[in-house]
Design an enzyme around this catalytic site. Structure first.
Site: not given
Length: 385
Positions: A259, A282
């Site tokens: 993430d 991310h």
């Protein structure tokens, strides 16, 4: 992870009500030796397989408490081994150190230890350093930790965590449970709440079940030589999530996760991220913002001399469609290098990972000064920088 879920799961107003150990409960397996100057002090007889040795060395300047799992003959070298009571030993050592007016060091020596849920809470009378040289392993079962954190540190001034050790969340089983939607709230590896003038350095967090680190209501907190490692498909394993804090510095650190490498929530000021390598993951994100009414501004985010390798995004700002009013200002992205990055720069005002939003609704968030200088590298899919 989207910020609305983060606030719901890890909001600062909601105290972690679960203590892993009872601080007032005596532990027959923990013996305190007298104050000694010899680090290799040994007691007579044989230690039991589950025995615990706590050594404390006291002088005018420093207090050291060591938590060690015992084993074998005392005439031979001390052997470390996995024991479920490691957390109890850490909390007992912390409780004693917290009463000292001089600086204290709690040492968890090299070895591999199983550690249950631990909460260390001040205020304390003097500064404390938790020196983790060991590999600490969380229980692997998704429901084995109650609440939102495995290791929580609250309300301390002058706290330090160091030692080169690893906190292994053993998250693989929990990730599968999350993906199958059988698990909702999973624990972070680390949570820091209301720390001031503190530093986290030379620590690795591995395979957290959810966020690796959650930072709330902290002021003047530094992460140095901090490493985050998780698989690129591990869900919601943000490296560091920062909210309601000021003067947070992350430098010379690496993030490989599933993430955001670093995510920044509301009411956060003066975050400095320098010499960080991110990937996979991310990217570094401000937000998501605007999911709740009354969110306070994000002011002063500086991302400089950072490298992104094979990430979904480089640097981004994300707000919900039809979001509540909010402000993001004084954001600086400087000297950024990207390699094989899908979206090197992304300002997403219709962030909606669930796909259930009306993206035609206008965001209520506004953006102030956002300088961007000297980004270089190669994007994925021939996307222009």
């Amino acid at each position: 992870m989207d910020y609305v879920e983060a606030q719901e799961n890890y909001g600062i107003e909601e105290e972690n009500e679960v203590d892993a150990v009872n601080l007032d409960e005596d532990d027959e397996n923990i013996d305190e030796t007298p104050a000694v100057g010899n680090a290799n002090h040994k007691s007579g007889g044989k230690q039991g397989g589950t025995g615990t040795l706590m050594r404390h060395i006291v002088d005018a300047h420093k207090r050291e408490l060591e938590t060690t799992r015992g084993g074998g003959d005392v005439d031979g070298p001390t052997q470390t081994r996995m024991e479920p009571e490691t957390g109890q030993a850490v909390v007992k050592a912390f409780k004693e150190a917290c009463q000292s007016t001089s600086a204290s060091t709690i040492l968890i020596p090299k070895g591999t230890f199983q550690m249950n849920q631990v909460k260390l809470e001040g205020p304390c009378k003097g500064p404390i350093e938790l020196q983790i040289q060991a590999t600490l392993k969380a229980p692997s079962a998704p429901n084995s930790i109650k609440g939102c954190e495995w290791l929580t540190v609250n309300k301390l001034d002058g706290f330090a965590m160091s030692g080169g050790g690893t906190l292994d969340g053993q998250g693989k089983v929990a990730w599968e449970c999350k993906k199958s939607k059988k698990c909702t709230k999973l624990p972070n590896n680390l949570s820091f709440n209301s720390l001031t003038n503190s530093i986290i350095k030379d620590i690795t967090t591995l395979n957290s079940k959810s966020f690796h680190v959650n930072v709330n209501q902290c002021k003047n907190l530094t992460f140095l030589h901090f490493n985050v490692k998780a698989l690129d498909d591990s869900p919601n394993t943000d490296g560091i999530h920062i909210s309601r804090s000021s003067a947070v510095h992350v430098t010379e650190s690496t993030f490989s996760t599933g993430d955001d490498c670093i995510s920044i929530g509301d009411e956060t000021e003066q975050v400095h991220i320098t010499k960080v390598t991110c990937g996979p993951g991310h990217g570094i994100s401000v937000g998501s913002l605007g999911g709740n009414p009354g969110e306070k501004p994000v002011v002063g985010v500086f991302v400089k001399n950072c490298t992104f390798i094979s990430t979904d995004n480089g640097v981004r700002i994300k707000t919900w469609p039809a979001s509540h009013p909010g402000v993001v200002s004084d954001v600086h992205f400087e000297d950024i290098i990207v390699q094989n990055v899908s979206n090197p720069i992304l300002i997403d005002q219709v962030y909606c990972p669930s796909g259930k939003c009306n993206k035609n609704e206008v965001t209520g968030s506004s953006f102030g000064k956002k300088p961007l200088t000297e980004m270089q590298g190669e994007a994925a899919y021939n996307t222009p920088l």
